[in-house]
Design an enzyme around this catalytic site. Sequence first.
Site, PDB file in Angstrom:
ATOM      1  N   VAL A  12      39.957  39.531  29.954  1.00 55.65           N
ATOM      2  CA  VAL A  12      38.680  39.067  30.493  1.00 55.65           C
ATOM      3  C   VAL A  12      38.501  39.770  31.835  1.00 55.65           C
ATOM      4  CG1 VAL A  12      38.565  36.852  29.280  1.00 55.65           C
ATOM      5  CG2 VAL A  12      39.794  36.996  31.444  1.00 55.65           C
ATOM      6  N   SER A  13      37.263  39.906  32.263  1.00 56.99           N
ATOM      7  CA  SER A  13      36.986  40.722  33.447  1.00 56.99           C
ATOM      8  C   SER A  13      37.304  40.054  34.777  1.00 56.99           C
ATOM      9  CB  SER A  13      35.522  41.157  33.449  1.00 56.99           C
ATOM     10  OG  SER A  13      35.292  41.985  32.329  1.00 56.99           O
ATOM     11  N   THR A  14      37.279  38.725  34.813  1.00 58.76           N
ATOM     12  CA  THR A  14      37.530  38.031  36.078  1.00 58.76           C
ATOM     13  C   THR A  14      38.464  36.850  35.860  1.00 58.76           C
ATOM     14  OG1 THR A  14      35.702  36.467  35.844  1.00 58.76           O
ATOM     15  CG2 THR A  14      35.197  38.590  36.890  1.00 58.76           C
ATOM     16  N   GLN A  17      36.760  33.858  34.140  1.00 55.31           N
ATOM     17  CA  GLN A  17      36.443  33.903  32.719  1.00 55.31           C
ATOM     18  C   GLN A  17      37.612  33.367  31.897  1.00 55.31           C
ATOM     19  OE1 GLN A  17      35.280  38.017  32.203  1.00 55.31           O
ATOM     20  NE2 GLN A  17      33.123  37.466  32.321  1.00 55.31           N
TER      21      GLN A  17
END
Length: 193
Positions: A12-14, A17
Amino acid sequence: MSDKTYIGYARVSTLEQNEARQIKSFDDFPEKIKKVFIDKVSGKDTNRPELKKMLDYVREGDVVVVSDFSRLARSTRDMLQIVQELTDKGVGLISIKEAVDTNSGAMGKFFLTIFAALAELERETILQRQREGIAIAKQQGKYKGRKPIPYDEVKVRAECKKWRSGEQTAVATMKKLDIKKNRFYNIVKELGV
């Protein structure tokens, strides 16, 4: 059941998330996933700690499983580089969403290349829309950018006085104020010191 070892990779990007959707796809996968590596960073490049651990962990005969190709890489070049590294080790790759298995021969690798290019196109399209949205918001006066980091004006004036009198260099002044070069010169201009 086959005798292959299946290894999951999720990203996931962050930190905010949630990877639950990807993990659920592993639970629904017909084979048992032995170990899952999860990165919580952008996929803009391959500099990801869990990706590196996963690539070190896998052995000949293993199969890496991803929920979809965009979780593994966002550029065709990165995707092909990762796949080559896996192939060199004798490791296969399966994407659940795209139903592509690199172990299925030339067609699997062909579809992998197509999907990697589509993932890269999607990322570029998102970035372009973001830039366009910011430009429109700026025109409408709704986007002002980031709020400037506050600074102690009295301290800045005092340190700049030392800098201007030659007691210290500009670099030393920036260090004392803990301000980066561009920001420093913008503040100097703003305060007229």
